[in-house]
Design a protein around this motif. Structure first.
Motif, PDB file in Angstrom:
ATOM      1  N   VAL A 489       1.145  -1.134   0.188  1.00  0.00           N
ATOM      2  CA  VAL A 489      -0.589  -0.609  -0.192  1.00  0.00           C
ATOM      3  C   VAL A 489       0.534   1.152   0.227  1.00  0.00           C
ATOM      4  N   PRO A 490       2.023   0.999   1.041  1.00  0.00           N
ATOM      5  CA  PRO A 490       2.880   2.833   0.384  1.00  0.00           C
ATOM      6  C   PRO A 490       2.823   2.748  -0.718  1.00  0.00           C
ATOM      7  N   ALA A 491       3.952   1.673  -1.266  1.00  0.00           N
ATOM      8  CA  ALA A 491       4.351   2.526  -2.582  1.00  0.00           C
ATOM      9  C   ALA A 491       2.785   2.581  -3.150  1.00  0.00           C
ATOM     10  N   LEU A 492       1.947   2.118  -3.334  1.00  0.00           N
ATOM     11  CA  LEU A 492       0.822   1.745  -4.554  1.00  0.00           C
ATOM     12  C   LEU A 492       0.521   4.017  -4.470  1.00  0.00           C
ATOM     13  N   ALA A 493       0.918   4.463  -3.162  1.00  0.00           N
ATOM     14  CA  ALA A 493       0.183   5.232  -2.497  1.00  0.00           C
ATOM     15  C   ALA A 493       1.114   6.641  -3.072  1.00  0.00           C
ATOM     16  N   ILE A 494       2.822   5.949  -2.967  1.00  0.00           N
ATOM     17  CA  ILE A 494       3.301   7.164  -3.540  1.00  0.00           C
ATOM     18  C   ILE A 494       3.164   7.372  -5.068  1.00  0.00           C
ATOM     19  N   PHE A 495       3.307   5.518  -5.467  1.00  0.00           N
ATOM     20  CA  PHE A 495       2.533   5.959  -7.377  1.00  0.00           C
ATOM     21  C   PHE A 495       1.301   6.721  -7.304  1.00  0.00           C
ATOM     22  N   SER A 496      -0.130   6.115  -7.043  1.00  0.00           N
ATOM     23  CA  SER A 496      -1.203   7.107  -7.560  1.00  0.00           C
ATOM     24  C   SER A 496      -1.105   8.390  -7.696  1.00  0.00           C
ATOM     25  N   ILE A 497      -0.030   8.702  -6.529  1.00  0.00           N
ATOM     26  CA  ILE A 497      -0.034  10.100  -5.657  1.00  0.00           C
ATOM     27  C   ILE A 497       0.700  11.432  -7.064  1.00  0.00           C
ATOM     28  N   GLY A 498       1.561  10.176  -7.156  1.00  0.00           N
ATOM     29  CA  GLY A 498       2.584  10.903  -8.374  1.00  0.00           C
ATOM     30  C   GLY A 498       2.146  10.949  -9.933  1.00  0.00           C
ATOM     31  N   LEU A 499       0.958  10.035  -9.731  1.00  0.00           N
ATOM     32  CA  LEU A 499       0.405  10.202 -11.441  1.00  0.00           C
ATOM     33  C   LEU A 499      -0.809  10.964 -10.845  1.00  0.00           C
ATOM     34  N   PHE A 500      -1.139  11.318 -10.032  1.00  0.00           N
ATOM     35  CA  PHE A 500      -2.653  12.278 -10.079  1.00  0.00           C
ATOM     36  C   PHE A 500      -1.548  13.479  -9.989  1.00  0.00           C
ATOM     37  N   PHE A 501      -0.750  13.286  -9.458  1.00  0.00           N
ATOM     38  CA  PHE A 501      -0.116  14.703  -9.968  1.00  0.00           C
ATOM     39  C   PHE A 501       0.427  15.194 -11.203  1.00  0.00           C
ATOM     40  N   LEU A 502       0.684  14.358 -12.084  1.00  0.00           N
ATOM     41  CA  LEU A 502       1.226  14.455 -12.927  1.00  0.00           C
ATOM     42  C   LEU A 502      -0.361  14.639 -14.555  1.00  0.00           C
ATOM     43  N   ARG A 503      -1.640  14.397 -13.562  1.00  0.00           N
ATOM     44  CA  ARG A 503      -2.759  14.510 -14.152  1.00  0.00           C
ATOM     45  C   ARG A 503      -2.948  16.172 -14.789  1.00  0.00           C
ATOM     46  N   ILE A 504      -2.753  16.808 -13.272  1.00  0.00           N
ATOM     47  CA  ILE A 504      -2.558  17.981 -12.886  1.00  0.00           C
ATOM     48  C   ILE A 504      -1.476  19.286 -12.985  1.00  0.00           C
ATOM     49  N   PHE A 505      -0.236  18.696 -13.455  1.00  0.00           N
ATOM     50  CA  PHE A 505       0.751  19.631 -13.660  1.00  0.00           C
ATOM     51  C   PHE A 505       0.514  20.333 -15.312  1.00  0.00           C
ATOM     52  N   PRO A 506      -0.471  19.480 -15.931  1.00  0.00           N
ATOM     53  CA  PRO A 506      -0.047  20.483 -17.502  1.00  0.00           C
ATOM     54  C   PRO A 506      -1.729  21.628 -17.238  1.00  0.00           C
TER      55      PRO A 506
END
Length: 953
Positions: A489-506
């Motif tokens: 779960v911790p690794a999954l949380a890091i990965f998913s938060i990172g992906l979500f940030f990339l969604r709002i990055f542009p």
């Protein structure tokens, strides 16, 4: 077809050698890391087996195997079948087991009977003697003759020569030279005459050779194995009662991969024996021990793989990112090959062969690098602490080959899937794809990041419920059914938060550009334009950096947290470096028995008749205190203190509130010796110790739960019954914790030891020692013994901490987390450099056009530096922040791995500044290398070479 294809493949690999080399490095790291886990588990299993063998050394060896034939009544012994079984056991069983035998014993015996002396004048014939005639293989090598001589084979002068255990001969009132008739009934009806020719003593009474026990030998007469078989069984056709074969195998070199096969062999062995001779079976085996070893090995491997899985997945992602970068660079080449007649299968085969070649090289190199990683894991004493101690024996097993091959197949699949998609693309498809570069990636289109965030949130909820259940029931996580995916779960949380940030990055870039477009400098404006239009191309690098650095922060914090909290629990449990309990001399004091009937004397001889035979109980015990100052002068002792711990009845407002733990201390000495963690108390603990000595000698510190339950406050008075004497105390402080005290188990009361001894009889106390750095305890014990001080118990907390650090599970956790942290750093560094190298190489035309349009070299450099800052810099900062947030969210659940009642002292999350500095150092090196690469690239840029007709290759 074959040779040209290979020639073309090797040319392609050479032309993209840096990408090929980076993929190979990633494969070697992933496969070696995967292989190191079963290699370490095998070595840890050997250590566990060695410990089990040592623990079982007092009884039968751990590798004991006992096979036994038991005859049934009335049936004659099938000597041919018996010989067949004996040959099978002696020649084939050891080969089937596959491990050296430390000991082999074959024993046989016939039915016991009452023996009759041949000459009643020499032997007491009135005594009943039930004896057993038996044989033991190689008895002469295990004994020393104490009387007479060793027996010989055959029937000598009408009698069978026998020897006995010396104690057995004396117990049965027999002598050397006595002859006995041994009648055999039940079909044979023969009379065997035996003659005692010697007695023996075992050379080593603790040897497993005597597995049957000496008591069973007290009524046994031993003939040679040849005599029992040839004369008793063959000539006289006497029925054999039982035959036993005992092996003690050396299992110290067993491997995890051998356990299942060996377990199956043991299960099959009983069937084969029974088929050869009915009544033969396996009576004792080490099957349960194998099951225990297998269970321990599987638990260890599961734990290590769950810890290592995020890092291994990260390396696979790095490999896939490299493959995608290589494919993007080679897509035009692939489309040209397709246009010139190459089939999709041929292109896929070419990439498959490349993957097989690189995977094969990685698999060949993995035993060497995996061995080094397994050794490093075994030598881990803490996070990033590798000590030079006796390492765990590491070897390459079939499990390692299986896991390594699986890692290669997964990596090959990850690189081959995009190659298949690229191989199916024509020139038209390529042009369409190039025209639609702003197309969303699949995970954004299908909202995979939102789904993963939800899954991580669900995992957090389950972890929270798991911890609540542990606190409510007092059960450990091993006793509760923990779902394995919670470890991810911790690794999954890091990965998913990172992906979500990339969604709002542009969106963030476009917002900044819209707000400040009229005032932004040109390099800044160009950077925002480039990133907002081509954000998709930066996603692989950004998610890699977020994942690697986030996992690095989380792993380092998890390791430090586990290490420190485990150490502090042990220190809190004992309170000091060394705890000694001395033996106190005592004497009993009796009161005159004046209240008994007839006013009898003090010894009770004359008064109450009913008490005449009773022993008078002492009224109190007077103890003699050993010289305490002697402990302070011992070699290696920095400080010492007295600590009294005793249960006592507590009185509040005239009524008893039950028993509590009274702890008497010398406040000054206690401050110098005891382990005190400042954050466990509202103010520094020295303040409370000072209050006990400054304001009143009757001061007492009580536990918070007691104060809350009975509404007690500082200044209130309580009474405590000590040795049947009531002592008054004044509360000076209320605290939640105190070293060695667990308030959920019993309330504690901390008071001045001198005041306790002034108000009540002196009683034995513990001596706590604070040792100097590196000081040994043995000289202290020797010195105290020479001074006449006898010790009842000795607890060296430092030795216990060392033993904990050597446990395979603990070493494996810290080793995996340390290796994962180092791999995260290496992968992030290599991935960053490679990405920017190929990114800059692919944008030569763009840079040439910008320079031709009038952009200065400094402005171009500033634009690219800002790109690095907005992508790599932002990802690095975000990875570190996300790692810390996830640590604060998930690391408290590590408390669930311990009993709910043992969560003292309070659990705390640790971020070591050294780990953060190491990360910052790596980040600084990455940025410097990236900037250097950028400067070199721009200096080599030639406008007339970059701006040209045609397209970029």
């Amino acid at each position: 077809m074959g040779v040209p294809l290979f020639r073309f493949l090797f040319r392609k690999m050479w032309n993209t050698r840096w990408m090929t080399l980076s993929t190979l490095i990633g494969l070697i790291v992933a496969v070696s890391f995967t292989v190191s886990i079963p290699m370490y588990a095998d070595g840890a299993l050997k250590r566990v087996i060695s410990q089990s063998i040592q623990e079982n050394s007092e009884g039968l060896p751990a590798g004991s195997l006992l096979l036994r034939y038991q005859s049934t009544g009335g049936e004659k012994t099938d000597l041919a079948a018996l010989q067949d079984v004996n040959t099978f056991i002696e020649q084939e069983v050891q080969d089937k087991i596959g491990f050296p035998a430390l000991l082999y014993v074959h024993s046989q015996q016939i039915r016991p009977t009452e023996v009759i002396p041949v000459d009643p004048t020499k032997v007491d014939a009135s005594r009943v003697r039930n004896m057993t005639l038996a044989s033991l293989s190689e008895l002469d090598k295990q004994v020393e003759i104490s009387n007479g001589r060793m027996n010989k084979d055959g029937n000598i002068n009408g009698a069978l020569e026998v020897v006995m255990l010396e104690d057995a001969m004396y117990r049965n009132d027999l002598h050397i030279g006595d002859e006995l008739d041994y009648p055999v009934y039940g079909g044979s009806n023969v009379n065997l005459r035996v003659k005692i020719v010697g007695t023996f003593k075992p050379v080593d009474e603790k040897s497993a050779f005597w597995y049957q026990g000496f008591e069973s030998m007290m009524n046994t007469l031993y003939v040679t194995p040849k005599t029992l078989h040839d004369v008793v069984l063959k000539e006289n056709k006497v029925q054999l009662q039982n035959s036993s074969w005992y092996y003690a195998f050396d299992l110290r070199e067993i491997k995890t991969s051998q356990i299942a096969e060996l377990r199956s062999t043991l299960d099959r062995l009983g069937i084969e024996l029974y088929q050869k001779l009915k009544g033969t079976n396996v009576e004792l085996s080490f099957a349960k021990l194998l099951d225990e070893f297998r269970s321990q090995s599987l638990r260890l491997q599961m734990m290590l793989f769950t810890l290592a899985a995020p890092m291994i997945a990260m390396v696979f992602y790095f490999i896939a990112m490299n493959a995608n970068q290589a494919l993007e660079k080679q897509q035009s080449d692939i489309s040209v090959l397709r246009s010139r007649g190459a089939s999709t299968k041929q292109i896929i085969l070419m990439y498959l062969l490349e993957g097989v070649i690189l995977g094969g090289l990685a698999l060949l190199a993995s035993p060497f690098f995996g061995w080094f990683m397994a050794k490093s894991i075994g030598s881990a004493n803490g996070f990033l602490e590798f000590v030079n101690r006796k390492s765990i024996p590491v070897g390459f097993s079939s499990d390692a080959v299986i896991f390594g091959s699986a890692a290669v197949i997964i990596a090959l699949t990850a690189t081959l899937i995009p190659a298949i998609a690229a191989a199916r693309s024509s020139i038209v498809n390529l042009r369409q794809k190039m025209a639609r570069k702003d197309k969303k990636p699949f995970w954004q289109k299908w909202f995979l990041d939102i789904a993963l965030l939800g899954l991580a949130g669900y995992g957090y909820y389950l972890s929270n419920q798991q911890q609540l259940l542990s606190f409510q029931t007092g059960m450990t996580s091993d006793q509760l059914q923990v779902q394995p995916f919670l470890f991810f779960v911790p690794a999954l949380a890091i990965f998913s938060i990172g992906l979500f940030f990339l969604r709002i990055f542009p969106w963030l870039l476009k917002l900044v550009q819209w707000m400040f477009s009229k005032v932004l400098p040109l390099p800044f404006y160009l950077t925002l334009t480039q990133l907002s239009r081509s954000a998709k191309s930066y996603y692989p690098l950004m998610i890699l950096l977020i994942l690697t650095l986030g996992l690095g922060v989380y792993n380092s914090s998890a390791a430090r947290t586990i290490d420190l909290n485990s150490t502090e629990r042990t220190q809190y449990k004992y309170g000091a470096d060394v705890v000694l309990q001395t033996v106190w001399e005592s004497s009993a004091e009796f009161e005159p028995n004046s209240n008994q009937g007839n006013n009898g004397g003090g010894q009770g001889n004359g008064g109450n008749p009913g008490a005449g035979g009773q022993q008078q109980k002492p009224s109190k015990i007077i103890f003699n205190e050993p010289p305490f100052e002697l402990f302070k002068r011992q070699p290696g002792v920095e400080a010492a203190t007295r600590v009294l711990k005793t249960k006592a009845n507590v009185i509040v407002s005239g009524r008893s509130i039950g028993q509590g733990m009274l702890m008497g201390i010398d406040n000054v000495d206690f401050a110098n010796v005891a382990w005190l963690r400042a954050d466990m108390f509202p103010v520094h603990p020295y303040k409370y110790l000072d209050a006990m000595g400054k304001y009143t000698e009757s001061g007492v510190i009580i536990s918070s739960n007691t104060a809350s339950k009975y509404q007690l406050k500082p200044g209130d008075s309580i009474s405590i019954s000590i040795s049947d004497q009531m002592v008054d105390f004044a509360i000076v402080a209320v605290l939640p914790y105190w070293p060695t005290q667990y308030p959920d188990q019993a309330p504690f009361f901390i008071a001045n030891l001198d005041y306790i001894f002034d108000q009540s009889p002196i009683q034995p106390y513990e001596v706590w020692l604070k040792m100097k750095e590196g000081a040994k305890l043995a000289p202290v014990i020797e010195s105290l013994q020479k001074a006449g001080i006898e010790l009842a118990s000795v607890t060296d907390v430092r030795s216990e901490l060392i033993a904990q650090s050597k446990h395979p599970s603990r070493g494996g956790v810290f080793g995996i987390l340390s290796m994962g942290f180092l791999i995260s750093i290496v992968v992030s560094l290599i991935g960053y450099l490679l990405y920017w190298f190929f990114n800059l190489s692919s944008r030569v035309v763009q840079f040439g056009i910008l320079r031709a349009m009038g952009l200065s070299r400094g402005q171009l450099t500033g634009m690219l530096l800002l790109e690095q800052l907005f992508t790599a810099g932002l990802s690095i900062g975000l990875g570190i922040v996300i790692g810390k947030i996830v640590s604060y969210l998930f690391l408290p659940f590590l408390q669930g791995t311990e009993s709910a009642q043992m969560q003292v002292p309070p659990f705390r999350i640790i971020f070591d500044s050294r780990d953060t500095l190491q990360l910052y150092f790596v980040v600084l090196v990455m940025m410097i290398l990236g900037a250097s690469m950028l400067f070199m690239h721009i200096r080599r840029l030639r406008v007339h070479q970059a701006v040209k007709m045609g397209e970029e290759r």
